[in-house]
Scaffold this active site. Structure first.
Site, PDB file in Angstrom:
ATOM      1  N   VAL A  31       0.802  -1.222   0.000  1.00  0.00           N
ATOM      2  CA  VAL A  31       0.000   0.000   0.000  1.00  0.00           C
ATOM      3  C   VAL A  31       0.834   1.271   0.000  1.00  0.00           C
ATOM      4  O   VAL A  31       0.360   2.329  -0.412  1.00  0.00           O
ATOM      5  CB  VAL A  31      -0.967   0.012   1.212  1.00  0.00           C
ATOM      6  CG1 VAL A  31      -0.204   0.224   2.520  1.00  0.00           C
ATOM      7  CG2 VAL A  31      -2.032   1.078   1.045  1.00  0.00           C
ATOM      8  N   ALA A  49       5.033  -5.863   7.073  1.00  0.00           N
ATOM      9  CA  ALA A  49       3.684  -5.838   6.506  1.00  0.00           C
ATOM     10  C   ALA A  49       3.705  -5.102   5.181  1.00  0.00           C
ATOM     11  O   ALA A  49       4.508  -4.198   4.970  1.00  0.00           O
ATOM     12  CB  ALA A  49       2.714  -5.140   7.458  1.00  0.00           C
ATOM     13  N   ASP A  50       2.805  -5.514   4.295  1.00  0.00           N
ATOM     14  CA  ASP A  50       2.634  -4.823   3.017  1.00  0.00           C
ATOM     15  C   ASP A  50       1.365  -3.989   2.992  1.00  0.00           C
ATOM     16  O   ASP A  50       1.270  -3.037   2.234  1.00  0.00           O
ATOM     17  CB  ASP A  50       2.626  -5.835   1.879  1.00  0.00           C
ATOM     18  CG  ASP A  50       4.017  -6.395   1.628  1.00  0.00           C
ATOM     19  OD1 ASP A  50       4.730  -5.830   0.786  1.00  0.00           O
ATOM     20  OD2 ASP A  50       4.399  -7.374   2.292  1.00  0.00           O
ATOM     21  N   ARG A  51       0.395  -4.355   3.813  1.00  0.00           N
ATOM     22  CA  ARG A  51      -0.826  -3.553   3.944  1.00  0.00           C
ATOM     23  C   ARG A  51      -1.538  -3.971   5.224  1.00  0.00           C
ATOM     24  O   ARG A  51      -1.677  -5.158   5.502  1.00  0.00           O
ATOM     25  CB  ARG A  51      -1.739  -3.752   2.733  1.00  0.00           C
ATOM     26  CG  ARG A  51      -2.892  -2.751   2.656  1.00  0.00           C
ATOM     27  CD  ARG A  51      -3.779  -3.026   1.440  1.00  0.00           C
ATOM     28  NE  ARG A  51      -3.094  -2.759   0.183  1.00  0.00           N
ATOM     29  CZ  ARG A  51      -3.462  -1.846  -0.704  1.00  0.00           C
ATOM     30  NH1 ARG A  51      -4.507  -1.066  -0.450  1.00  0.00           N
ATOM     31  NH2 ARG A  51      -2.811  -1.687  -1.840  1.00  0.00           N
ATOM     32  N   ALA A  70      -1.749  -7.939   5.715  1.00  0.00           N
ATOM     33  CA  ALA A  70      -1.198  -8.685   4.585  1.00  0.00           C
ATOM     34  C   ALA A  70       0.322  -8.629   4.646  1.00  0.00           C
ATOM     35  O   ALA A  70       0.908  -7.555   4.799  1.00  0.00           O
ATOM     36  CB  ALA A  70      -1.681  -8.086   3.261  1.00  0.00           C
TER      37      ALA A  70
END
Length: 351
Positions: A93, A243-245, A253
């Site tokens: 994100v 974390a990526d989002r 995620a």
């Protein structure tokens, strides 16, 4: 010495080509938006914070060498290229957040009636500030995570397990999850680190192990399928991953395999932490079920070094990420502003 993932000087940028690690440490020049997009898409650079900075800086580097006749032309150029850059990786994100922030900044500056060259310069400086902000945020994440673990996790010297790569190679510098590890190590509170290989792309074996060895941090590499037995037999004190989002309810995620590690941690009574800057929190997404999961090329699991290892004709599913429910994030979400209970994230952000 922490690795310098992104080199940026005199409005020129180069990045470590992470596809060549750990065998080679080679920098590649990023001169255009297309270079930035391809570096992100091919995973020469990866990690949500690094993706955002490299994408934005690729725009700044290209823009610096261009001349625009009118403000409207510059504005259209910025919007078009930002819209293109966010298509490189759909799950992380931070680049979406950076894109929106840059667009909003441009609108505010246009309202001030600036000349086109003045506006161009202000946009470039705004983007350059993302570089320093990332390192500052990571250092804060490391300190908050270290202090929280020292206070709340049992043991004087901690044994940490991490998954994928959330270190200097995933950010501008220092790292998020590995930033916490570094802070524990620097404080004399770290006994050992276990890192997973992280199939299918082996970011743990190639990148996290590389960083840990590079800095002399005591560490051991394990297979992804060894996590549960490691928790049962290796006295794991806590798990910390990046974390990526992050959704507003705390669902997170991260690299595929994180979800099952969180389940195992809950079973073994091991605190499970997420470490991420607040730019990774998507305030437009309520729960993890709304997060788009990127699916990658089947050859990542059917081939090894371009040689087929799986039976010809077998069907494949290769999601790059999974979503860990908030109730499994038992340690908390470590941000640059402190550590939050996952399911209280929305309330804390609004307070």
């Amino acid at each position: 010495m922490v690795l310098e993932t992104i080199k940026y000087k005199n409005r020129k940028m180069s990045i470590i080509n992470q596809l060549l690690l750990p065998q080679q440490t080679m920098y590649v020049d990023i001169k255009t938006v297309q270079d930035g997009w391809e570096a992100i898409k091919s995973m020469q650079v990866r990690g949500a914070p690094a993706i955002a900075v490299v994408g934005a800086l690729s725009l700044a580097v290209e823009m610096n060498g261009k001349t625009f006749a009118q403000v409207e032309e510059l504005m259209q150029y910025v919007q078009t290229n930002l819209d293109y850059l966010i298509t490189a990786r759909p799950t992380a994100v931070n680049i979406f957040r950076a894109s929106n922030d840059i667009k909003e900044f441009v609108k505010l500056q246009i309202e001030k009636g600036l000349e086109v060259e003045q506006l161009k310069e202000k946009i470039i400086v705004f983007i350059e500030d993302l570089l320093t902000a990332d390192v500052k945020d990571n250092l804060s994440i490391g300190e908050h995570g270290m202090e929280h673990m020292v206070k709340n996790v049992k043991g004087d010297e901690l044994v940490i397990l991490t998954h994928c790569n959330a270190g200097a190679l995933a950010t501008v510098g220092y790292g998020t999850a590995l930033g916490v590890v570094r802070s524990l190590h620097n404080a004399g509170k770290l006994k050992h680190v276990f890192c997973t290989e992280t199939r299918a792309y082996n970011q743990g074996a190639r990148l996290t192990a590389y960083e840990l060895v590079h800095e002399g941090i005591p560490s051991t590499l394990i297979t992804d399928s060894s996590v549960s037995i490691a928790m049962a037999r290796k006295n794991i004190s806590a798990v910390v991953v990046g974390a990526d989002r992050v959704a507003m309810n705390g669902d997170t995620a991260n690299k595929i395999g994180t979800y099952q590690i969180a389940i195992s941690a809950k079973h073994h009574g091991v605190p499970f932490y997420i470490a991420a800057p607040t730019t990774t929190i998507d305030q437009n997404i309520k729960t993890g079920s709304d997060i788009v999961i990127e699916e990658r090329n089947h050859e990542e699991i059917t081939h090894y070094k371009h040689e087929r290892v799986a039976a010809e004709g077998i069907d494949c599913w290769n999601p790059a990420f999974d979503v860990t429910p908030a109730d499994l994030i038992t340690g908390g979400i470590i941000t640059e502003h402190g550590v939050f209970v996952a399911n209280e994230l929305e309330k804390k952000l609004k307070s």
